[in-house]
Design a protein around this motif. Structure first.
Motif, PDB file in Angstrom:
ATOM      1  N   ARG A  34      -3.159   3.186  -2.195  1.00  0.00           N
ATOM      2  CA  ARG A  34      -3.088   4.076  -1.033  1.00  0.00           C
ATOM      3  C   ARG A  34      -1.696   4.168  -0.414  1.00  0.00           C
ATOM      4  N   SER A  35      -0.834   3.191  -0.685  1.00  0.00           N
ATOM      5  CA  SER A  35       0.509   3.196  -0.082  1.00  0.00           C
ATOM      6  C   SER A  35       1.491   2.577  -1.071  1.00  0.00           C
ATOM      7  N   SER A  36       2.772   2.728  -0.796  1.00  0.00           N
ATOM      8  CA  SER A  36       3.800   2.121  -1.650  1.00  0.00           C
ATOM      9  C   SER A  36       3.629   0.611  -1.708  1.00  0.00           C
ATOM     10  N   ARG A  37       3.309   0.027  -0.592  1.00  0.00           N
ATOM     11  CA  ARG A  37       3.110  -1.427  -0.536  1.00  0.00           C
ATOM     12  C   ARG A  37       1.936  -1.849  -1.425  1.00  0.00           C
ATOM     13  N   GLN A  38       0.824  -1.111  -1.359  1.00  0.00           N
ATOM     14  CA  GLN A  38      -0.329  -1.464  -2.181  1.00  0.00           C
ATOM     15  C   GLN A  38      -0.040  -1.241  -3.663  1.00  0.00           C
ATOM     16  N   VAL A  39       0.668  -0.168  -4.004  1.00  0.00           N
ATOM     17  CA  VAL A  39       1.035   0.104  -5.396  1.00  0.00           C
ATOM     18  C   VAL A  39       1.838  -1.067  -5.955  1.00  0.00           C
ATOM     19  N   ALA A  40       2.852  -1.509  -5.206  1.00  0.00           N
ATOM     20  CA  ALA A  40       3.691  -2.628  -5.654  1.00  0.00           C
ATOM     21  C   ALA A  40       2.873  -3.910  -5.770  1.00  0.00           C
TER      22      ALA A  40
END
Length: 107
Positions: A34-40
């Protein structure tokens, strides 16, 4: 691998069988965070689990920005996208012939 990304709340998980269609890998997994943080975080945890479970050091690209992270384990390539980036590149459409969208396994 599918269980790992599912455990980390990845969305829209698709597995594509590439055997006989590509020399690069046997399978491709595509999912979204859902977000760049979650993707990483999904990508980092997956790479750690692959190392712990199989002793494989996966190659990873794109973790710094978190828009699209590619994890290459050799036989399986995993793409973790932010939803907008996934929609823009539409890898599923590239690898699944039109009308064959049901061939990809959505977990």
């Amino acid at each position: 691998m599918l269980a790992s990304v599912d455990d980390d709340k990845a969305e829209g998980i698709v597995q594509i069988d590439l055997r006989g269609r590509s020399d690069v890998a046997d399978y491709m997994v595509i999912c979204s965070g859902r977000s760049s943080r979650q993707v990483a975080a999904i990508a980092e945890k997956l790479a750690d689990r692959i190392k712990q479970s199989f002793g494989i050091l996966a190659k990873m690209e794109g973790k710094e920005t978190g828009d699209w992270v590619l994890i290459d384990t050799g036989d399986v390539i995993v793409h973790v996208f932010r939803p907008e980036v996934r929609e823009f590149y539409q890898l599923e459409k590239m690898w699944l012939p039109s009308g064959d969208a049901l061939r990809g396994s959505i977990v």
